[in-house]
Every structure is written in structure tokens, then in C-alpha cells.
Design an enzyme around this catalytic site. Structure first.
Site, short mmCIF file in Angstrom:
data_model
loop_
_atom_site.label_atom_id
_atom_site.label_comp_id
_atom_site.label_asym_id
_atom_site.label_seq_id
_atom_site.Cartn_x
_atom_site.Cartn_y
_atom_site.Cartn_z
N THR A 281 0.86 -1.18 0.00
CA THR A 281 0.00 0.00 0.00
C THR A 281 0.89 1.23 0.00
OG1 THR A 281 -1.83 -1.08 1.16
CG2 THR A 281 -1.76 1.32 1.24
N PHE A 283 1.30 5.11 0.80
CA PHE A 283 0.75 6.15 1.66
C PHE A 283 1.38 7.50 1.30
CE2 PHE A 283 0.21 2.25 3.97
CZ PHE A 283 -0.97 2.39 4.69
#
Length: 378
Positions: A281, A283
């Protein structure tokens, strides 16, 4: 009838005649660029371009007119790219960037107050700790709370998930980016490993329902399907772990990190249950004001485009003409048939060509927003 070899030889001969004329045109275009620089005139003159296409296509067969337009759109694009070597374009954002660049860029801070979505044990918190080894993290219920906390100065920075290698973009965050003013100052890629966790004494055969954040459920969709259990959404993976702990129901499990399971006293039934072993992921770290730190080599912008053929292609061609690598394109609907486009690309804001591009984009749309120049770490 000529064969393909003969036809290709004929095309080669035509190209040999076109190239010197094209180079001569570029030479003259460069001279025009120098004159525009001296008089501070814009590189783009849409009326002039329309006049040229209309004049040239006027006596062209009907079925070739659009091809002539496409050809000259490409010629105009390369001409403007060449002219930009001699011109220093400006806009509000460019002037602000120049002010920042007039002094040595600072190092990215080691410690900070940070806003994250969720509760203790959330992946956003792990990303914040990776960005800031010394961090005072405040958790908020939703993504909007993070944007609001940064905007109001409650926290110096905010950390938000923007995309996942398996589940794709976090659209809620993209939509909120249209509402708040902020600057992306850094980004980080975090390897995300989900486990299935339940209350003590629960067994895999007991599990009927799995709860987690929608992104985590998407990242483990195949696993959930194979287990034949019901998926239920929660605000966050750590919130899911806490809910399972509080419910004390052996039939309910959470998809969360091992750290979250341990934090809320759950038993890990299975580890690494995400569908892809390469589950990352990305960020972003945001601040209220425009900041650029040392090593920044990535740029994010958003802009509105006219709802007509070729609008997106013209912008993409501008990146191509400067040799800039686009790493992300995302579109989100605004009103009616209008869309906002987000672009991430590799580039240095100290480069004049990049500054010219930013100026062109800003001057060409009242919906342009410079989102930030930053470094991405893995």
C-alpha cells in the site's frame, strides 16, 4: 502493382524529403521562441494553430482532413516543447516554488505530530512510524478527519493510504483531495500482510463472518471466497480487530495485521492470507503548507479537462514531449460529465522544463492544483 518492398522504399524517399523541412521548421520555431521570451509572450497561440490547420486542410480530401489536423497537432506539440527551451514560463505555483528553491532545501524531519485514520495498530500508523521514527500519532475515525486535522493545525502532518498494489486506488482519499488544500511532502510504500485473527479458543471451523476495512477485504477476496465466509466492512483493520475482541464471538474473525491481533488479545488463526504475496500500500504524507524537502523527485498535480476529444491526449503529449515518466493517472467525476484528473510523474521542480509544464497546466485551467513535490521511499 507494386509490392510492399517497393512501397516502403517510396515512403523512405518521402521521409527523406520531409525531415529537412521539419528541421527547418523547428529552427524557425526556435527563433520565434526566443522572440517570445524577450516579449514575455505565451508559447501557445490557439488561434494561430487553428488558422494553420484550416488553411492546410481546406483543399485536402474530406477523408484526410482529420489526419492533417492530427499531424499538425503533433507538429505544434514538438514546436512548443522546443520553444520552451528558450522561454521561462510562470504562474502562481511556479513563483511559490521558486521562492522555496531560492534557499537550500531542508532534510525531511525525523519527529512530528501526525494524524492517521483508524486506531492503534492500523497500517496508517505503521506507515507514519516508517516516515517519522519519532512520532506523536493522533488517530481519527475517517480520512476526512485526517485532512481536517492538518488543515486546522491540530497535527503538523497527515498520513493517508492512496493506492494498493492489489485493490487499486483508495477513491475516498482522491475525492477528499478535491475538497482540502494541502501539500504532499513524502510518500512511502508499505508491505501489508493480513492475518485471520479471532478470540481465544476459536477454531478455523468456527468462523462464519470476517470483518475488515473494504480495501483489506478486496485484497483477500479470493481467500474469503475459498473459505466460504461472509465479509463485513469495518472502518479500519485495527478497528475490526478491536470489534472482534469486544464481541467475544468465536464465529467472527478479523482480517488485520499481526500487530493489531496482538494489541487486542486475539489469536492468529492463519497468517499471510492476502491474495498476492506482493501486497503493498502506498501512503502519502501531507502538510498544510507547500513544502519541498531535499531529494524530492516526484510530482503530483490535479486538473480539470475540457469535455471534448483529445483533451487528455494533449496533456499526455506534453509529458511525452519533455521525456517525463507518468507513474499514475486517476480520474474522478466532478459535476455532470466533467472529470478531475490526477497525475503523478517523475520530475525535478528545479528543472525549467518541468516549471514550464506546471505553468502551462495552471494557466490552462482554473481547476489546476499543484499537490506536491516529494520523495517516495520503499
Amino acid at each position: 502493382m507494386k509490392d510492399i518492398t517497393e512501397l516502403r522504399k517510396e515512403i523512405d524517399g518521402i521521409d527523406d524529403k520531409i525531415l529537412p523541412l521539419y528541421l527547418k521548421r523547428m529552427e524557425v520555431s526556435g527563433e520565434i521562441g526566443k522572440l517570445k521570451m524577450e516579449s514575455s509572450r505565451a508559447t501557445t497561440d490557439k488561434n494561430r494553430e487553428k488558422e494553420i490547420v484550416y488553411r492546410l486542410a481546406k483543399d485536402v480530401p474530406e477523408d484526410m482532413k482529420l489526419y492533417v489536423k492530427e499531424l499538425y497537432d503533433a507538429v505544434f506539440l514538438t514546436s512548443k516543447a522546443y520553444q520552451n527551451r528558450f522561454i521561462k514560463r510562470t504562474s502562481g505555483t511556479v513563483e511559490n516554488l521558486k521562492k522555496l528553491l531560492s534557499a537550500p532545501l531542508p532534510e525531511f524531519p525525523v519527529s512530528a505530530t501526525v494524524a492517521c485514520q483508524g486506531i492503534y495498530g492500523a497500517n496508517s500508523g505503521a506507515a507514519a512510524e516508517k516516515l517519522f521514527p519519532i512520532s506523536d500519532i493522533t488517530y481519527f475515525k475517517n480520512f476526512e478527519g485526517v485532512f481536517s486535522a492538518v488543515e486546522k493545525g491540530l497535527c503538523e502532518f497527515g498520513v493517508l493510504p492512496i493506492e494498493n498494489s492489489t485493490a487499486g486506488s483508495v477513491l475516498d482519499v482522491y475525492d477528499l483531495m478535491k475538497k482540502y488544500r494541502f501539500s504532499i511532502v513524502k510518500s512511502v510504500r508499505l508491505r501489508v500482510e493480513h492475518c485471520l485473527a479471532a478470540v481465544n479458543g476459536a477454531d478455523m471451523k468456527d468462523i462464519k463472518t470476517v470483518i475488515s476495512h473494504p480495501q483489506a477485504l478486496s485484497q483477500c477476496a479470493e481467500y474469503i471466497k475459498n473459505k466460504g465466509v461472509t465479509a463485513e466492512a469495518a472502518e479500519n483493520t485495527a478497528v475490526a480487530a478491536r470489534k472482534v475482541a469486544e464481541a467475544g464471538d468465536k464465529s467472527v474473525a478479523a482480517l488485520c495485521t499481526v500487530q493489531s491481533a496482538e494489541a487486542y488479545g486475539l489469536t492468529v488463526l492463519e497468517r499471510n492470507v492476502q491474495d498476492s504475496s506482493a501486497n503493498y500500500t502506498r501512503f502519502i504524507c501531507i502538510s498544510k503548507d507547500l513544502r519541498v524537502y531535499k531529494g524530492a523527485d516526484k510530482i503530483s498535480v490535479m486538473t480539470g479537462l475540457e469535455h471534448k476529444p483529445g483533451s487528455l491526449n494533449r496533456i499526455l503529449s506534453s509529458f511525452y514531449a519533455l521525456g517525463l515518466n507518468l507513474t499514475k493517472i486517476e480520474s474522478r467525476p466532478t459535476a455532470g460529465f466533467e472529470f478531475t484528473f490526477y497525475f503523478d510523474f517523475d520530475g525535478d521542480v528545479a528543472d525549467q522544463g518541468v516549471l514550464n509544464l506546471i505553468a502551462d497546466l495552471e494557466n490552462g485551467s482554473d481547476k489546476f492544483v499543484f499537490l506536491g513535490s516529494y520523495k517516495e521511499t520503499v
